[in-house]
Design an enzyme around this catalytic site. Structure first.
Site, mmCIF file in Angstrom:
data_model
loop_
_atom_site.group_PDB
_atom_site.id
_atom_site.type_symbol
_atom_site.label_atom_id
_atom_site.label_comp_id
_atom_site.label_asym_id
_atom_site.label_seq_id
_atom_site.Cartn_x
_atom_site.Cartn_y
_atom_site.Cartn_z
ATOM 1 N N LYS A 114 0.869 -1.199 0.000
ATOM 2 C CA LYS A 114 0.000 0.000 0.000
ATOM 3 C C LYS A 114 0.882 1.217 0.000
ATOM 4 O O LYS A 114 1.817 1.315 0.782
ATOM 5 C CB LYS A 114 -0.875 0.007 1.264
ATOM 6 C CG LYS A 114 -1.800 1.213 1.369
ATOM 7 C CD LYS A 114 -3.097 0.977 0.643
ATOM 8 C CE LYS A 114 -3.881 2.258 0.391
ATOM 9 N NZ LYS A 114 -3.494 2.954 -0.856
ATOM 10 N N LYS A 161 5.396 1.725 -3.141
ATOM 11 C CA LYS A 161 5.336 3.065 -3.738
ATOM 12 C C LYS A 161 5.610 2.936 -5.219
ATOM 13 O O LYS A 161 6.295 1.999 -5.649
ATOM 14 C CB LYS A 161 6.400 3.966 -3.115
ATOM 15 C CG LYS A 161 6.115 5.430 -3.248
ATOM 16 C CD LYS A 161 5.231 5.919 -2.111
ATOM 17 C CE LYS A 161 4.808 7.349 -2.259
ATOM 18 N NZ LYS A 161 4.148 7.831 -1.029
ATOM 19 N N GLY A 178 -2.609 8.317 -4.269
ATOM 20 C CA GLY A 178 -1.924 9.497 -4.775
ATOM 21 C C GLY A 178 -0.673 9.842 -3.996
ATOM 22 O O GLY A 178 -0.399 9.297 -2.929
ATOM 23 N N ASP A 179 0.102 10.738 -4.553
ATOM 24 C CA ASP A 179 1.255 11.380 -3.917
ATOM 25 C C ASP A 179 1.512 12.644 -4.760
ATOM 26 O O ASP A 179 0.577 13.116 -5.436
ATOM 27 C CB ASP A 179 2.467 10.430 -3.888
ATOM 28 C CG ASP A 179 3.586 10.901 -2.958
ATOM 29 O OD1 ASP A 179 3.488 10.680 -1.734
ATOM 30 O OD2 ASP A 179 4.573 11.494 -3.436
ATOM 31 N N THR A 181 -4.329 13.712 5.174
ATOM 32 C CA THR A 181 -2.910 13.817 5.530
ATOM 33 C C THR A 181 -2.640 15.129 6.271
ATOM 34 O O THR A 181 -1.973 15.142 7.322
ATOM 35 C CB THR A 181 -2.024 13.705 4.280
ATOM 36 O OG1 THR A 181 -2.435 12.567 3.529
ATOM 37 C CG2 THR A 181 -0.569 13.561 4.663
ATOM 38 N N ASN A 205 -1.890 19.069 -1.884
ATOM 39 C CA ASN A 205 -2.905 18.402 -1.067
ATOM 40 C C ASN A 205 -2.580 18.469 0.424
ATOM 41 O O ASN A 205 -3.418 18.880 1.233
ATOM 42 C CB ASN A 205 -3.044 16.943 -1.519
ATOM 43 C CG ASN A 205 -3.955 16.147 -0.610
ATOM 44 O OD1 ASN A 205 -3.486 15.467 0.299
ATOM 45 N ND2 ASN A 205 -5.263 16.270 -0.806
HETATM 46 P P1 NDP Z 1 0.960 17.715 -4.381
HETATM 47 O O1 NDP Z 1 1.409 17.341 -5.722
HETATM 48 O O2 NDP Z 1 -0.475 17.936 -4.109
HETATM 49 O O3 NDP Z 1 1.723 19.047 -3.902
HETATM 50 C C1 NDP Z 1 3.112 19.085 -3.840
HETATM 51 C C2 NDP Z 1 3.539 20.467 -3.371
HETATM 52 O O4 NDP Z 1 4.931 20.417 -3.061
HETATM 53 C C3 NDP Z 1 3.374 21.527 -4.445
HETATM 54 O O5 NDP Z 1 3.138 22.766 -3.840
HETATM 55 C C4 NDP Z 1 4.723 21.490 -5.138
HETATM 56 O O6 NDP Z 1 5.097 22.692 -5.795
HETATM 57 C C5 NDP Z 1 5.655 21.245 -3.957
HETATM 58 N N1 NDP Z 1 6.848 20.544 -4.442
HETATM 59 C C6 NDP Z 1 6.900 19.347 -5.068
HETATM 60 N N2 NDP Z 1 8.148 19.031 -5.398
HETATM 61 C C7 NDP Z 1 8.902 20.059 -4.988
HETATM 62 C C8 NDP Z 1 10.278 20.332 -5.045
HETATM 63 N N3 NDP Z 1 11.137 19.458 -5.613
HETATM 64 N N4 NDP Z 1 10.721 21.494 -4.483
HETATM 65 C C9 NDP Z 1 9.854 22.373 -3.918
HETATM 66 N N5 NDP Z 1 8.528 22.164 -3.841
HETATM 67 C C10 NDP Z 1 8.067 21.043 -4.367
HETATM 68 O O7 NDP Z 1 1.553 16.597 -3.403
HETATM 69 P P2 NDP Z 1 1.108 16.200 -1.918
HETATM 70 O O8 NDP Z 1 0.658 17.396 -1.178
HETATM 71 O O9 NDP Z 1 0.229 15.023 -2.008
HETATM 72 O O10 NDP Z 1 2.507 15.684 -1.315
HETATM 73 C C11 NDP Z 1 3.401 16.535 -0.601
HETATM 74 C C12 NDP Z 1 4.314 15.699 0.274
HETATM 75 O O11 NDP Z 1 3.536 14.961 1.213
HETATM 76 C C13 NDP Z 1 5.167 14.653 -0.455
HETATM 77 O O12 NDP Z 1 6.407 14.512 0.232
HETATM 78 C C14 NDP Z 1 4.352 13.386 -0.303
HETATM 79 O O13 NDP Z 1 5.168 12.237 -0.413
HETATM 80 C C15 NDP Z 1 3.838 13.569 1.099
HETATM 81 N N6 NDP Z 1 2.653 12.809 1.499
HETATM 82 C C16 NDP Z 1 1.493 12.863 0.764
HETATM 83 C C17 NDP Z 1 0.387 12.167 1.184
HETATM 84 C C18 NDP Z 1 -0.915 12.259 0.489
HETATM 85 O O14 NDP Z 1 -1.881 11.659 0.966
HETATM 86 N N7 NDP Z 1 -1.039 12.971 -0.618
HETATM 87 C C19 NDP Z 1 0.434 11.295 2.367
HETATM 88 C C20 NDP Z 1 1.672 11.365 3.106
HETATM 89 C C21 NDP Z 1 2.726 12.080 2.648
HETATM 90 P P3 NDP Z 1 5.128 22.734 -7.399
HETATM 91 O O15 NDP Z 1 3.697 22.767 -7.820
HETATM 92 O O16 NDP Z 1 5.890 23.978 -7.710
HETATM 93 O O17 NDP Z 1 5.848 21.491 -7.851
HETATM 94 O O1 2IT Z 2 3.130 8.892 1.510
HETATM 95 C C1 2IT Z 2 1.972 8.473 1.724
HETATM 96 O O2 2IT Z 2 1.652 7.956 2.801
HETATM 97 C C2 2IT Z 2 0.968 8.624 0.662
HETATM 98 N N1 2IT Z 2 1.279 9.208 -0.393
HETATM 99 C C3 2IT Z 2 -0.414 8.051 0.837
HETATM 100 C C4 2IT Z 2 -0.429 6.594 0.508
HETATM 101 C C5 2IT Z 2 -1.790 5.937 0.495
HETATM 102 O O3 2IT Z 2 -1.810 4.761 0.125
HETATM 103 O O4 2IT Z 2 -2.799 6.560 0.844
#
Ligand code: NDP
Ligand code: 2IT
Length: 446
Positions: A91, A127, A166-167, A211, A242
């Site tokens: 997952k 992943k 998603g991520d 999250t 997100n």
């Molecule tokens: P999104 O794609 O929704 O948003 C990502 C954000 O981070 C954007 O604002 C983006 O800016 C910025 N970003 C991405 N890459 C870079 C970079 N190299 N340098 C600077 N800014 C950057 O992703 P999420 O919000 O889903 O994910 C954000 C983080 O949270 C990640 O590390 C992800 O692994 C983690 N995460 C996500 C979960 C989820 O449920 N979605 C769960 C747990 C962890 P820009 O648009 O300019 O690229």
């Molecule tokens: O990093 C993370 O925990 C996620 N991107 C969410 C993974 C999931 O299966 O909901």
């Protein structure tokens, strides 16, 4: 602290995965905190659990070919790392970003394994993703890419095998296109094969928010253990996707003032507090850059190329990407009197930054605990799919709040048990590791 025998094991793990610095960083961070548990349980070393837990069970790499709107042929690389299935089906999310490579997906799958263990929901770790860059692509291009990606991925996943979500770069739109193609290929409505689905067709209310909300629930427990609350405090958040958006929403609901959000081009400083409706309009509806927010919001400024960490705050939540908070940033946060850093993103703090924050007694919420609310709510989505039930928003977020409280409590209790009170990084790593390691021992040499 790494003793001689564990050091040799670590060196061999790193040597067999050359050129994967993020994976090395994640492995060193986890294994570096396992000393006390390895001393107490020699069977983990005897049964070579460290080597086994650091080696993905399966890694799939595939070509993704699709046509852009001008008829040009585009070639990307897709991958899925099925890291560990000791506790349940693999997952974890899918990341679409030009920086994606196998080392990054391995680090994420490794972290996911322990994070998922902490949720207590019977989820293995995995992943995947692609170096596809969705920025500037039309909906039709994103759809064709998702269909091409799923055409290969579909043979490796299933509701009891591997359940992506998603991520970065993968949200509701992409999950919709991926599900549509899976359904067509499988000739079955397997709701539980993906999470983060639309709420009208098998998704869970609250998954979008989970999250960010979860990270803030974790932060409030962290502050409570220091007799503080969120009410009236100042927060900075990185990212504007997100995780960041719903961290901002919950922080503001609980009385904090969020004075910064960012994207990869720079940071918005909004001393009055982020206007959540405008943030959502710019990012979710228009898919525009965060600089657009500053242009429309009086009193705010856009700091091109800057990260949020130089803006004074009581709490900092890195919610964008890996290694976005380094030693220099940690020094600035400490000098500005920051009380707590809670990781919404995966591995956002460098090892040097974590060491400085811990020395300065800044409360630290490590990613695999603090951002586990997303995957935990994915687990709740799977429960709803399996039982054909639909829970209310309040029911789901209530369950999420309980899970985040349990995770915080487990990390604290484990840190106490292993002689490191307050070290939630050690607590999270040891608690997650023990769950997975004990299941692996029970399953024999497989
Ligand atoms: P999104 O794609 O929704 O948003 C990502 C954000 O981070 C954007 O604002 C983006 O800016 C910025 N970003 C991405 N890459 C870079 C970079 N190299 N340098 C600077 N800014 C950057 O992703 P999420 O919000 O889903 O994910 C954000 C983080 O949270 C990640 O590390 C992800 O692994 C983690 N995460 C996500 C979960 C989820 O449920 N979605 C769960 C747990 C962890 P820009 O648009 O300019 O690229
Ligand atoms: O990093 C993370 O925990 C996620 N991107 C969410 C993974 C999931 O299966 O909901």
């Amino acid at each position: 602290m790494v003793d001689g025998r564990v050091g040799v094991v670590l060196e061999s793990i790193i040597a067999r995965s050359p050129g994967e610095p993020e994976f090395h960083q994640a492995v060193i961070e986890v294994v570096g905190t396992l000393g006390p548990v390895l001393a107490q349980h020699p069977e983990y070393l005897e049964q070579r659990i460290i080597e086994r837990i650091c080696e993905p069970e399966r890694q799939v790499l595939f070509r993704v070919v699709w046509q852009d709107d001008r008829g040009g042929v585009q070639v990307n690389r897709g991958m899925r790392v099925q890291f560990n299935s000791a506790l349940g089906p693999y997952k974890g999310g899918l990341r679409f970003h030009p920086s994606v490579n196998l080392g990054i997906i391995k680090f994420l799958g490794f972290e996911q394994t322990f994070k998922n263990a902490l949720t207590g929901l019977g989820l293995g770790g995995g992943k995947g993703g692609s170096d596809f860059d969705p920025k500037g692509r039309s909906d039709a291009e994103v759809m064709r890419f998702c269909q091409a990606f799923m055409t290969e991925l579909f043979r490796h996943i299933g509701p009891h095998t591997d359940v992506p979500a998603g991520d970065i770069g993968v949200g509701g739109r992409e999950i919709g296109f991926l599900f549509g193609q899976y359904k067509r290929l499988a000739n079955a409505y397997d709701s539980g094969v993906l999470t983060g689905k639309g709420v009208g067709w098998g998704g869970s209310l609250g998954r979008t928010e989970a999250t960010g909300f979860g990270a803030v629930f974790f932060l409030s427990h962290l502050l409570a253990s220091r007799k503080r609350t969120l009410d009236g405090i100042t927060a900075t958040v990185s990212g504007s996707g997100n995780v960041a958006t719903y961290a901002v929403a919950k922080l503001e609901e609980l009385g904090a003032r969020v004075v910064a959000v960012s994207d990869s081009s720079g940071t918005v400083h909004d001393p009055k507090g982020i206007d959540l409706a405008l943030l959502r309009q710019v990012k979710e509806v228009e898919r525009a850059r965060i600089s657009e927010y500053a242009e429309r919001r009086t009193g705010s400024t856009f700091l091109r190329g800057a990260r949020p960490w130089s803006i004074p705050c009581d709490v900092a939540l890195p919610c964008a990407t890996q290694n976005e908070l380094d030693e220099q940033d940690a020094k600035t946060l400490i000098a500005n009197g920051c009380l707590a850093v809670v990781e919404g993103a995966n591995m956002p703090s460098t090892a040097g930054a974590i060491a400085l924050l811990q020395q300065a007694r800044v409360a630290f919420g490590p990613a695999k605990a603090a951002n586990a609310g997303g995957v935990a709510t994915s687990g709740l989505e799977m429960q709803q799919n399996a039982s054909r039930e639909r829970w209310t928003f309040e029911q789901t977020v209530g369950r999420l709040a309980g899970i985040m409280q349990d995770i915080h409590q487990t990390c604290e209790a484990t840190a106490d048990e292993y002689g490191a009170p307050g070290d939630l990084l050690l607590g999270a790593n040891i608690a997650g590791f023990r769950q997975v390691a004990d299941a692996m021992l029970a399953h024999g040499v497989v």
